[in-house]
Structures are given as C-alpha cells and as structure tokens.
Design a protein around this motif. Structure first.
Motif, PDB file in Angstrom:
ATOM      1  N   THR A 111      -5.994  20.134 -31.256  1.00 38.07           N
ATOM      2  CA  THR A 111      -5.010  21.238 -30.864  1.00 38.07           C
ATOM      3  C   THR A 111      -3.613  20.546 -31.260  1.00 38.07           C
ATOM      4  N   GLN A 152      -5.479  28.230 -27.207  1.00 44.09           N
ATOM      5  CA  GLN A 152      -6.594  27.772 -26.376  1.00 44.09           C
ATOM      6  C   GLN A 152      -6.736  28.448 -24.999  1.00 44.09           C
ATOM      7  N   ASP A 178      -7.843  28.155 -31.640  1.00 40.10           N
ATOM      8  CA  ASP A 178      -8.145  27.035 -30.997  1.00 40.10           C
ATOM      9  C   ASP A 178      -8.974  27.337 -29.838  1.00 40.10           C
TER      10      ASP A 178
HETATM   11 MG    MG Z   1      -7.115  21.436 -27.452  1.00 41.41          MG
END
Ligand code: MG
Ligand code: ATP
Length: 366
Positions: free
Chosen positions: A45, A90, A168
């Motif tokens: 990330t 994410q 992500d």
């Molecule tokens: Mg991550």
C-alpha cells in the motif's frame, strides 16, 4: 508507462523507524497488468500511495508516461490531483453521503480538469455502464452491496480515463464467488480500455490468474519479478516458493553438475534424483530442492519406474472436489501430493511416486 526507481519510505512509529519501502524499482509497460504480491505489512500500500502522490517518499524517482512526477535528486513533486492516475483503495473509500452518480462524478468535478455538466453526465454514464451499474446512478451509497461498492470505486477510478490504474486489494471484501467473477470482469475491463494497471494483493490466485507479471515483495523489497508461470514453477528462494502456493522442500547435496547445464543430480533421502539447478552450484554443495504437489506423479499400479522414482505410504487423503489432497510419508519426509479423485486410494497404501527432473528445482543454498 510507469517507472519506479529506488523508492524509499520510512514511518516513525512508537516502536521506532519502520522502513516500509526499502529501495523498490520496477517498470510497467503500456497496457500491462503488473501485480505487487506479498504478506501483510511488506509495503504494498505504501508503494501505491507514493505513486498516487498521497505519501511523499524519502528517496527515489517515479515517472509516468516518461514524465517525472517525483524525484528526490531533482527535488520534484507533482501533486496527486495532477498525476492522471485512478485508484481504488483497500477500503473503497466510497462517500456515504453521496449517491452512486455523485461518487463517480467527483473526480470530474474536483480533479485535474473540470468538465461542463453535460460532459460529466456522459462520462459518468459510460463508466457506470462499463461496470454494469448503469441503472444504479440514483442509489444512495449506503444501500449498495460489497460487490456494488467495489464497482462504484472502480467506475470512479476510470471515469477520468487515467493513464494508470492503481488497485489496492480491490476484491478483498467480496465473497468467494463474486471475487472469482470480478477477477475475470476486472481483467477484461482494463484490457478493453488498454489501461496500464498496478494491482496489489496478498492473494496468490488473484496474482497468478490476472497478471502479466508479478513482483513478490518482502520487508519493503521486491524479491522476485517474473511471469506468473515462471514465478510459480521456478521460485527463486524458499520465501517465494512458500508464499506462492504449497511446496515440498527436500534437503540435498549436489553430486553431479556441469556449470551451464540445466539439469544436475542431487543426493537426497530418496536416493539420487535428477533436478533442475537454478544457480551456480558445484558438486558437494548442500541445497534445498522444491517440488510442487502437482509436480509429483503417481505410478499406475505401484510399480517402480526407472529414474527419479521412489515409494511412499499414504498418510492422509482429503477430498476437495477437483482433486484429492494427500500426504505421503517417504522415509522421514512427508510430501504433499494431489491425486486423481476418480481413482481409489486408501490411507496406509504404498504408492510409487516419481518427480521429473524439470519439476524438482534448487531454491536455495544451505
Ligand atoms: Mg495494504
Ligand atoms: N502511516 C503509517 N505510520 C506508521 N507506520 C506505517 C504507516 N503506514 C504503513 N506503516 C507501516 O509500514 C509497513 C508497510 O505497510 P503497508 O500498509 O505498505 O503494508 P501492506 O503490504 O499494504 O500490508 P497489508 O497487506 O496488510 O495491506 C507496515 O509495517 C506498516 O505498519
């Protein structure tokens, strides 16, 4: 299309300085689907956020379509909203106080360039149709399923026709069946739009099935970069072999090897085995060999063949549908193998096994 050179980023935490990204370099070609794969906390990330411009790196360079967007040596930093990158976070980051249309229109109203209302309407409709949410424009965001939220996030990421798409773990919140469908849909979509994609996941099936190339990350570094096939079949070391699927490991000593040739012979607990030598080795070297469960073959009637053949006793059999997942004891080593579910096997049975030399490869020196 996207070049990252020697990227570094550390965070100050209560436990001291954490080197989240520790000298990462890679280059993604136009239209390529490139995946960063690695365990939690390895820096995936952080790498993405640096590329998007949401984190400022400590060192390195990032170039987009040949133009630098970050360079520590040149003291250059292009802000996030001027990078022409689409990102799916994410957590999706869908705004709950907006409906679907407003979420997707947001980058066009507040992003790189502001468009007139009619152009925004057209673009948003097109993006929503692409993710099959054409009928959902007025639906308030909180009234969406996980899969629909994921599609809204994707539509928002592509609405401004970015050069590069950063994703992500976009499928991590979906149930198994939807995740499988979205894998195929997502891959189709970016191929159709010819978008260069940088994908982040810790799911090996996603990485193997979707990517043109995979970079396996560990502790802020890329440890191996290759095609899915190559990375799966010839992992460079034990970490990669272990992280990507299941592997059997076997300690051995090289007994015959001519530098430059592909195959050599190693002395193992199962006797001498022909194997693939992936690095400079010389007779006498102690090495670790790896073979995938699918690389081990089972003789038809328990009879031993010639080369690379040995016998073992079936210790466990578990039926998982498409195959039987089994463990077999060979001397002091327990191997994972997979068997044909249409054949009858029983625990305790002795079976003849063989491993072709090109499926048994060195992964490390000991
Ligand atoms: Mg991550
Ligand atoms: N804002 C921050 N402050 C302090 N430490 C951070 C911060 N962001 C990330 N880290 C640390 O940096 C390391 C890398 O984090 P990162 O989020 O990049 O990992 P990841 O590979 O994306 O993991 P995951 O698969 O769990 O999402 C971790 O040790 C993490 O705790």
């Amino acid at each position: 299309m996207l070049t990252v050179r020697n990227l570094r980023k550390a965070f100050a935490t209560d436990k001291g300085l954490v080197q989240a990204v520790d000298g990462v370099s890679f280059e993604i070609q136009r239209g390529e689907f490139y995946t960063l794969l690695g365990p939690s906390g390895c820096g995936k990330t952080t790498t993405l956020q640096c590329i998007a411009g949401l984190e400022t790196p400590d060192d390195g360079e990032i170039a987009l379509a040949g133009d630098l967007v970050y360079s520590r040596p040149k003291r250059l930093l292009v802000p996030a909203h001027r990078r022409n990158i689409g990102m799916v976070f994410q957590s999706y980051a869908i705004w709950p106080h907006m409906n679907v249309f407003q979420n997707v229109a947001f980058p066009l109203q507040y992003g790189r360039r502001r468009l007139p209302k009619q152009r925004i309407d057209e673009r948003v409709r097109k993006a929503l149709n692409m993710v099959q949410l054409g009928e959902y424009g007025n639906r308030p965001a909180p009234f969406l399923s996980g899969g629909q939220q994921q599609r809204v996030a994707l539509a928002r990421a592509i609405v401004d026709e970015p050069k590069v798409l950063l994703l992500d773990e976009p499928l991590s919140n979906l149930d198994a069946k939807l995740r499988e469908e979205m894998r195929v849909e997502l891959r189709d979509l970016v191929t159709r739009l010819n978008i260069t994609t940088l994908y982040v996941t810790h799911d090996q099936i996603e990485a193997l099935s979707m990517s043109d190339r995979i970079a396996v990350m560990r502790d802020g570094n890329i440890v191996q970069e290759s095609t899915p096939r190559e990375i799966y079949l010839t992992p460079k070391d034990k970490f990669v072999a272990d992280f990507l699927g299941k592997s059997n490991f076997l300690e051995a000593r090289i007994s015959e090897y001519t530098p430059g040739s592909k195959l050599g012979t190693a002395e193992t607990e199962f006797g001498p085995l022909q194997c693939t030598v992936t690095f400079d080795a010389k007779p006498g070297d102690r090495v670790l060999l790896a073979v995938r469960p699918a690389g081990i073959q089972v003789g038809p009637n328990g009879a031993a063949g010639d080369r690379n053949t040995f016998r073992g006793q079936l210790e466990s059999i578990s039926f998982v549908g498409d195959f039987l997942e089994c463990q077999v004891q060979v001397g002091s080593v327990r191997l994972r193998i997979i068997l044909d579910p249409y054949r009858e096997f029983r625990v305790g049975q002795t079976i003849a096994l063989s491993i072709p030399g090109d499926r048994l490869a060195t992964v490390a020196k000991l």
